[in-house]
Design an enzyme around this catalytic site. Sequence first.
Site, PDB file in Angstrom:
ATOM      1  N   ARG A 202       0.850  -1.184   0.000  1.00 25.78           N
ATOM      2  CA  ARG A 202       0.000   0.000   0.000  1.00 25.78           C
ATOM      3  C   ARG A 202       0.888   1.237   0.000  1.00 25.78           C
ATOM      4  O   ARG A 202       1.685   1.429   0.917  1.00 25.78           O
ATOM      5  CB  ARG A 202      -0.916  -0.002   1.231  1.00 25.78           C
ATOM      6  CG  ARG A 202      -1.721   1.265   1.354  1.00 25.78           C
ATOM      7  CD  ARG A 202      -2.619   1.312   2.595  1.00 25.78           C
ATOM      8  NE  ARG A 202      -3.187   2.634   2.675  1.00 25.78           N
ATOM      9  CZ  ARG A 202      -3.156   3.437   3.752  1.00 25.78           C
ATOM     10  NH1 ARG A 202      -2.645   3.023   4.889  1.00 25.78           N
ATOM     11  NH2 ARG A 202      -3.651   4.641   3.683  1.00 25.78           N
TER      12      ARG A 202
ATOM     13  N   HIS B 294      -3.205  10.981   0.701  1.00 24.53           N
ATOM     14  CA  HIS B 294      -2.666  10.801   2.052  1.00 24.53           C
ATOM     15  C   HIS B 294      -2.097  12.153   2.499  1.00 24.53           C
ATOM     16  O   HIS B 294      -0.903  12.291   2.725  1.00 24.53           O
ATOM     17  CB  HIS B 294      -1.623   9.680   2.065  1.00 24.53           C
ATOM     18  CG  HIS B 294      -1.342   9.113   3.424  1.00 24.53           C
ATOM     19  ND1 HIS B 294      -1.422   7.763   3.718  1.00 24.53           N
ATOM     20  CD2 HIS B 294      -0.950   9.703   4.575  1.00 24.53           C
ATOM     21  CE1 HIS B 294      -1.102   7.554   4.994  1.00 24.53           C
ATOM     22  NE2 HIS B 294      -0.798   8.724   5.532  1.00 24.53           N
TER      23      HIS B 294
ATOM     24  N   GLU C  45      -7.491   8.413   6.326  1.00 23.81           N
ATOM     25  CA  GLU C  45      -7.841   9.061   7.593  1.00 23.81           C
ATOM     26  C   GLU C  45      -8.405  10.471   7.440  1.00 23.81           C
ATOM     27  O   GLU C  45      -7.815  11.444   7.938  1.00 23.81           O
ATOM     28  CB  GLU C  45      -6.618   9.105   8.520  1.00 23.81           C
ATOM     29  CG  GLU C  45      -6.108   7.728   8.892  1.00 23.81           C
ATOM     30  CD  GLU C  45      -5.030   7.773   9.976  1.00 23.81           C
ATOM     31  OE1 GLU C  45      -4.550   8.869  10.323  1.00 23.81           O
ATOM     32  OE2 GLU C  45      -4.674   6.706  10.470  1.00 23.81           O
TER      33      GLU C  45
ATOM     34  N   ASN D  42      -7.350   1.977   9.987  1.00 19.10           N
ATOM     35  CA  ASN D  42      -6.034   2.223  10.581  1.00 19.10           C
ATOM     36  C   ASN D  42      -6.218   2.239  12.085  1.00 19.10           C
ATOM     37  O   ASN D  42      -6.950   3.079  12.610  1.00 19.10           O
ATOM     38  CB  ASN D  42      -5.476   3.586  10.141  1.00 19.10           C
ATOM     39  CG  ASN D  42      -5.208   3.664   8.641  1.00 19.10           C
ATOM     40  OD1 ASN D  42      -5.365   2.698   7.911  1.00 19.10           O
ATOM     41  ND2 ASN D  42      -4.795   4.843   8.189  1.00 19.10           N
TER      42      ASN D  42
ATOM     43  N   TYR E 264      -4.276   2.251  15.881  1.00 15.51           N
ATOM     44  CA  TYR E 264      -3.040   2.385  16.658  1.00 15.51           C
ATOM     45  C   TYR E 264      -3.264   2.165  18.144  1.00 15.51           C
ATOM     46  O   TYR E 264      -2.538   1.421  18.784  1.00 15.51           O
ATOM     47  CB  TYR E 264      -2.398   3.754  16.409  1.00 15.51           C
ATOM     48  CG  TYR E 264      -1.782   3.820  15.038  1.00 15.51           C
ATOM     49  CD1 TYR E 264      -0.477   3.418  14.821  1.00 15.51           C
ATOM     50  CD2 TYR E 264      -2.533   4.226  13.937  1.00 15.51           C
ATOM     51  CE1 TYR E 264       0.082   3.434  13.548  1.00 15.51           C
ATOM     52  CE2 TYR E 264      -1.986   4.240  12.663  1.00 15.51           C
ATOM     53  CZ  TYR E 264      -0.681   3.844  12.479  1.00 15.51           C
ATOM     54  OH  TYR E 264      -0.138   3.837  11.226  1.00 15.51           O
TER      55      TYR E 264
ATOM     56  N   GLU F  12      -3.592   0.005   8.311  1.00 19.36           N
ATOM     57  CA  GLU F  12      -2.389   0.424   9.056  1.00 19.36           C
ATOM     58  C   GLU F  12      -2.479  -0.101  10.478  1.00 19.36           C
ATOM     59  O   GLU F  12      -3.542  -0.031  11.102  1.00 19.36           O
ATOM     60  CB  GLU F  12      -2.272   1.958   9.168  1.00 19.36           C
ATOM     61  CG  GLU F  12      -1.871   2.660   7.904  1.00 19.36           C
ATOM     62  CD  GLU F  12      -1.718   4.178   8.099  1.00 19.36           C
ATOM     63  OE1 GLU F  12      -1.442   4.639   9.233  1.00 19.36           O
ATOM     64  OE2 GLU F  12      -1.887   4.895   7.093  1.00 19.36           O
TER      65      GLU F  12
END
Length: 444
Positions: free
Chosen positions: A81, A118, A163, A286, A288, A358
């Site tokens: 990606r 992005h 995002e 994504n 985290y 991600e």
Amino acid sequence: AMASSTDPLPQFPPGFLWGVSTAAHQIEGAVQGRLPSVWDAFSAEPGRIRDGATAEVACDHVARYREDVALVRDLGVDAYRFSVSWPRVLAPGGLDFYDRLVDELCAQGVRPVPTLFHWDLPLAVEEAGGWLERDTASRFAAYAATVAERLGDRVTKWITLNEPAEHTLLGHALGEHAPGRKLLFDALPVAHHQLLAHGLAAGALRAAGADDIGIANSHGPTWPASAEPADAEAADLYDIILNRLFSDPLLLGRYPDGFGDLMPGGDVEADLKVISEGTLDWYGINYYQPTKAGAPRAEDAEFSGVTLPAELPFSLRRIEGYPVTDFGWPVVPEALTELLTSLRDRYGDRLPPVVITENGCAYEGLDDQERIAYLDGHLRALHRAWEAGVDVRGYFVWSLMDNFEWAEGYTKRFGLVHVDYATQARTPKASYGWLRDALRAQRA
Ligand code: GBH
């Protein structure tokens, strides 16, 4: 007994897509081959980026893409990606680079998965109003069509935006990222116009023959600081802003209660159809860390390097009791299972197959045992979500290699591969070898 990172990972379903992720502005360098972006302008402002760093060279990836593709191939993942830089595509011959990159990936047996935006908006588009202007959504769709016409014979899997929530919050509400606007709630049009851009681009991609379209949305569970109503209400509002403001329009065709009226444009209902109808074949996440939120504080507060003004209707709190990464983010693998099962419960059949686009962490050093533990823990958590019935189809590590970490410059290292910025030498870390072996075991 607790599973340790020496135990083999559980078996993921057949056809599961393994990959690694990067983004154009964070790795490419070669600024002279493209038009300026909002990040170039932002980085030139004193005090914006740690150590005054810029992404002028970054990982020099445009010159070194063959070496980087070889690292992806040798890791044994299925897919790579990357993001396409809109300001590079606007430069004469700018699409040639992505043409070569896609050819090289195909030649090495790696599936290309481009993200069309992005965060590196062309500066000229920003100067025309950027994401505050509705017209930016149409411009984005036209750009998406240009890319699809050139790469669509070899690229089948597409991501529109990365995002939009973080880009709205950090870039336009809090001013910690480019374009550095501090609009607080007046940043909401940026959310709507990005969602509209996704919808219009999905239509343009389909018209060019694409049939495997996703988005990469940031998601994380929001935990209330306490059971007190003031904390619970504030946490719910934070959860809406970070999560549901983006997933509800895409997956349900409506904004969370009260937010639709705050959006610009004459006909938000018509826009919601463009945003939601047939625009997603899969849903990228994504992930985290979870966030703890509570009632607002009386004064401005620093949180994880971000200044949160007192006038916000929530505050963020430290999550205690877990290890933290070099960014200070808590490592909570079970929150990934919680996130996925709660998305499934909220959206039911409206949630398309999920891909983790991600997941990763910042740590120093080549012998990065903490990164191995992070990835191992999150993959087990992902597998538990699959066992619980969530239709999980893939997992991409952020990131292939150390890179320009936005406002943190080069001080946070997310790579499976170390980059020595003085020499541009690439050195696989211990986590790279661990993942390669884990993937071999999956296929044995
Ligand atoms: C992603 O965004 C980006 O897509 C990628 O470009 C970037 O390099 C990567 O992550 C690493 O930063 O203050 O403790 O509540 C970042 C997603 C979501 C991560 C919100 C930080 C808040 C941490 N971010 N999260 S905390």
